[in-house]
Scaffold this motif. Structure first.
Motif, mmCIF file in Angstrom:
data_model
loop_
_atom_site.group_PDB
_atom_site.id
_atom_site.type_symbol
_atom_site.label_atom_id
_atom_site.label_comp_id
_atom_site.label_asym_id
_atom_site.label_seq_id
_atom_site.Cartn_x
_atom_site.Cartn_y
_atom_site.Cartn_z
ATOM 1 N N LEU A 111 0.509 -0.856 0.106
ATOM 2 C CA LEU A 111 0.500 0.346 -0.038
ATOM 3 C C LEU A 111 0.768 1.186 -0.006
ATOM 4 O O LEU A 111 1.608 1.648 0.450
ATOM 5 C CB LEU A 111 -0.772 0.328 1.073
ATOM 6 N N LEU A 112 0.050 2.584 -0.828
ATOM 7 C CA LEU A 112 1.253 3.468 -0.462
ATOM 8 C C LEU A 112 -0.116 4.393 -0.465
ATOM 9 O O LEU A 112 -0.794 4.600 -1.304
ATOM 10 C CB LEU A 112 1.969 3.873 -1.447
ATOM 11 N N ALA A 113 -0.063 5.509 0.374
ATOM 12 C CA ALA A 113 -0.159 6.559 0.696
ATOM 13 C C ALA A 113 0.273 7.584 1.098
ATOM 14 O O ALA A 113 0.702 7.795 1.021
ATOM 15 C CB ALA A 113 -1.136 6.340 2.712
ATOM 16 N N GLU A 114 -0.440 8.689 0.508
ATOM 17 C CA GLU A 114 -0.244 9.673 0.210
ATOM 18 C C GLU A 114 -1.091 11.066 0.676
ATOM 19 O O GLU A 114 -2.545 10.913 0.526
ATOM 20 C CB GLU A 114 0.415 9.948 -1.259
ATOM 21 N N VAL A 115 -0.859 12.473 0.713
ATOM 22 C CA VAL A 115 -1.398 13.642 1.408
ATOM 23 C C VAL A 115 -1.191 14.612 1.032
ATOM 24 O O VAL A 115 0.411 14.449 0.509
ATOM 25 C CB VAL A 115 -1.103 13.544 3.051
ATOM 26 N N ARG A 116 -2.162 15.726 0.524
ATOM 27 C CA ARG A 116 -2.204 16.538 0.064
ATOM 28 C C ARG A 116 -2.649 17.960 1.045
ATOM 29 O O ARG A 116 -3.396 16.817 1.404
ATOM 30 C CB ARG A 116 -2.042 17.246 -1.706
ATOM 31 N N GLY A 117 -2.301 19.149 1.002
ATOM 32 C CA GLY A 117 -3.355 20.075 1.374
ATOM 33 C C GLY A 117 -3.560 21.319 0.423
ATOM 34 O O GLY A 117 -3.091 21.752 -0.739
ATOM 35 N N VAL A 118 -4.413 22.034 1.411
ATOM 36 C CA VAL A 118 -5.018 23.037 0.925
ATOM 37 C C VAL A 118 -3.822 24.906 0.694
ATOM 38 O O VAL A 118 -4.418 24.819 2.464
ATOM 39 C CB VAL A 118 -6.031 23.582 0.359
ATOM 40 N N GLN A 147 -6.474 16.177 2.013
ATOM 41 C CA GLN A 147 -6.973 15.218 1.401
ATOM 42 C C GLN A 147 -6.163 13.977 1.391
ATOM 43 O O GLN A 147 -4.645 14.247 1.118
ATOM 44 C CB GLN A 147 -7.293 15.531 -0.152
ATOM 45 N N LEU A 148 -6.282 12.881 1.443
ATOM 46 C CA LEU A 148 -5.491 11.954 1.338
ATOM 47 C C LEU A 148 -5.947 10.501 -0.219
ATOM 48 O O LEU A 148 -7.371 10.241 -0.449
ATOM 49 C CB LEU A 148 -5.460 10.912 2.736
ATOM 50 N N ARG A 149 -4.485 9.915 -0.770
ATOM 51 C CA ARG A 149 -4.833 8.674 -0.990
ATOM 52 C C ARG A 149 -3.980 7.705 -1.312
ATOM 53 O O ARG A 149 -3.490 7.405 -1.190
ATOM 54 C CB ARG A 149 -5.298 9.496 -2.997
ATOM 55 N N VAL A 150 -4.866 6.532 -1.788
ATOM 56 C CA VAL A 150 -4.035 5.456 -1.515
ATOM 57 C C VAL A 150 -3.877 4.341 -2.779
ATOM 58 O O VAL A 150 -4.926 3.782 -3.333
ATOM 59 C CB VAL A 150 -4.476 4.818 -0.236
#
Length: 435
Positions: A111-118, A147-150
């Motif tokens: 699994l690869l989790a990533e995050v970003r922000g405004v 926001q997250l995506r996996v």
């Protein structure tokens, strides 16, 4: 995180990973269940490509036919892959540090989790990976929404839980506290620019890394890092690509024979050659000994860097740092063959007045002209969903588009104009005569 996780597929494999088309300005953030500061992600709320929700877990859809949804992405891969992108969520206050936790049924290394922000200007930061099963992620500046995506790889691994919580701003920096010179330095007024060798994607009917199905004469680009990969159908990461007149791998210093053409294109795929090479960033994810703006593949091809091999150990046979979809290559830039181009990474600067190019067909681009009227020659194309920076507006020929009939035209680049009737936003841009 292992090198295997840092290096993902090239655009030529056209991975099928997807995400929701989320653009700024954002709708009201989705409600989250907070416990002990944690925001738990609802697995059923995720935009999914190549994934199914079964028994409370997200796993790859092994019953999906090849060519649709997620597909095999690289040599040695364990199986199919898919991507879940969750709704954006509001934080109680601004911070640049968050804690991410991932729970899996099976090996969490798949699994690869990533995050970003405004950002404060309303645009997204780039995506940043969480280590292993989770941990602290430090974003480049304070954000108020995340926001997250996996990514899920292989049929025997599933995502069973995901949560995020904000930490004190500066918690990810040595000693905490403020960055040198203040909390977060201002972004430059102009986007970072680099000269890259461009190749054509092709592969109509394939699926890009954000889940887009490639159309004939399509208009998007691939860059060799997931950090600037837009959501499915989104344009939050857009580049301006302009011709230089230099053709062929060795033609970097040739003089243009004609006026340059420019296209405004969203980033919908990952590649060419490498997949962890955000060469446009000063603090790049990998190959930190290379100068900013120099793709690893170009260094390997021209200087024998890394023994002339890419991150996957393959012999680099051209110096490509960007791939162009067929419509962008042939219609937008009118390239007869692979060529050197000038690339501006628009999200790396503050947007003065952001506007999203919009067309009725949701696929055809808008013609970019050399002035505010039909008497001016076409000088390029702006793709549907491209996020452009409106420097100023002026009066020209009347045009009718998705946003009505108007005689207003926007200048979106040097000598580049589009009718305001095809742009969502930009109405508050100053008069060009006053600039």
């Amino acid at each position: 995180m292992s090198d295997r996780r840092c290096e993902r597929t090239t655009a030529r494999t056209l991975a099928a990973l997807g995400a929701a088309a989320l653009l700024v300005p954002l709708a009201a953030p989705a409600p989250a269940f907070a416990q002990g500061g944690w925001l738990r992600q609802d697995l059923d709320s995720a935009d999914r490509v190549g994934l199914v929700l079964e028994s409370g877990a997200l796993r790859t859809d092994v019953g999906e036919a090849d060519g649709g949804g997620a597909s095999l992405r690289r040599e040695g891969q364990r199986g199919r892959t898919g991507l879940a992108t969750f709704p954006e969520q509001a934080l109680d206050g601004p911070t640049d540090s968050v804690d991410v936790r991932v729970r899996a049924d099976g090996d969490v290394e798949h699994l690869l989790a990533e995050v970003r922000g405004v950002r404060p200007d309303g645009m997204w930061t780039e995506w940043y990976p969480a280590p292993g099963s989770g941990g602290r992620v430090t974003l480049p500046e304070d954000v108020t929404q995340v926001q997250l995506r996996v990514e899920v790889e292989g049929g025997d691994t599933a995502l069973t839980g995901l949560r995020v919580r904000p930490l004190a701003s500066g918690a990810g920096r040595p000693g905490g506290g403020e960055r040198d010179g203040g909390a977060h330095g201002a972004r430059p007024a102009e986007p970072f620019s680099a000269r890259l060798f461009a190749t054509r994607i092709g592969l109509v009917g394939g699926t890009t890394a954000n889940g887009h199905t490639v159309r004939k004469d399509d208009h998007f680009v691939a860059l060799p890092s997931r950090r600037g990969l837009a959501t499915r159908g989104g344009g939050e990461y857009t580049v301006r690509v302009c011709t230089t007149g230099a053709l062929g791998p060795e033609g970097k210093n040739e003089t243009p024979e004609h006026e340059p053409r420019c296209s405004y294109l969203p980033v919908w795929d990952v590649g060419p050659w490498n997949t962890g090479d955000d060469h446009w960033n000063e603090d790049r994810e990998s190959w930190n000994d290379l100068e900013r703006g120099l793709p690893q593949a170009e260094a390997a091809y021209t200087d024998g860097y890394n023994g002339g091999l890419d991150g996957f150990g393959r012999k680099v046979r051209n110096p490509a740092g960007i791939d162009l979809a067929d419509g962008a290559f042939r219609e937008g830039l009118q390239l007869p063959t692979n060529a050197w181009v000038e690339v501006d990474y628009l999200w790396t600067a503050d947007y003065r007045q952001r506007a999203e190019i919009t067309t009725v067909t949701q696929s055809d681009p808008v013609v970019v002209r050399g002035g505010p009227g039909l008497e001016h020659d076409p000088v390029g194309l702006a793709a549907h969903k491209a996020n452009v920076d409106v420097a100023c507006q002026t009066v020209g020929d009347e045009a009718t588009g998705p946003f009505g009939t108007s005689s207003a035209w926007y200048r979106i680049g040097p000598g580049n104009y589009v009718p305001a009737a095809f742009a969502d936003g930009g109405a508050d841009a100053p008069d060009c005569a006053r600039r």
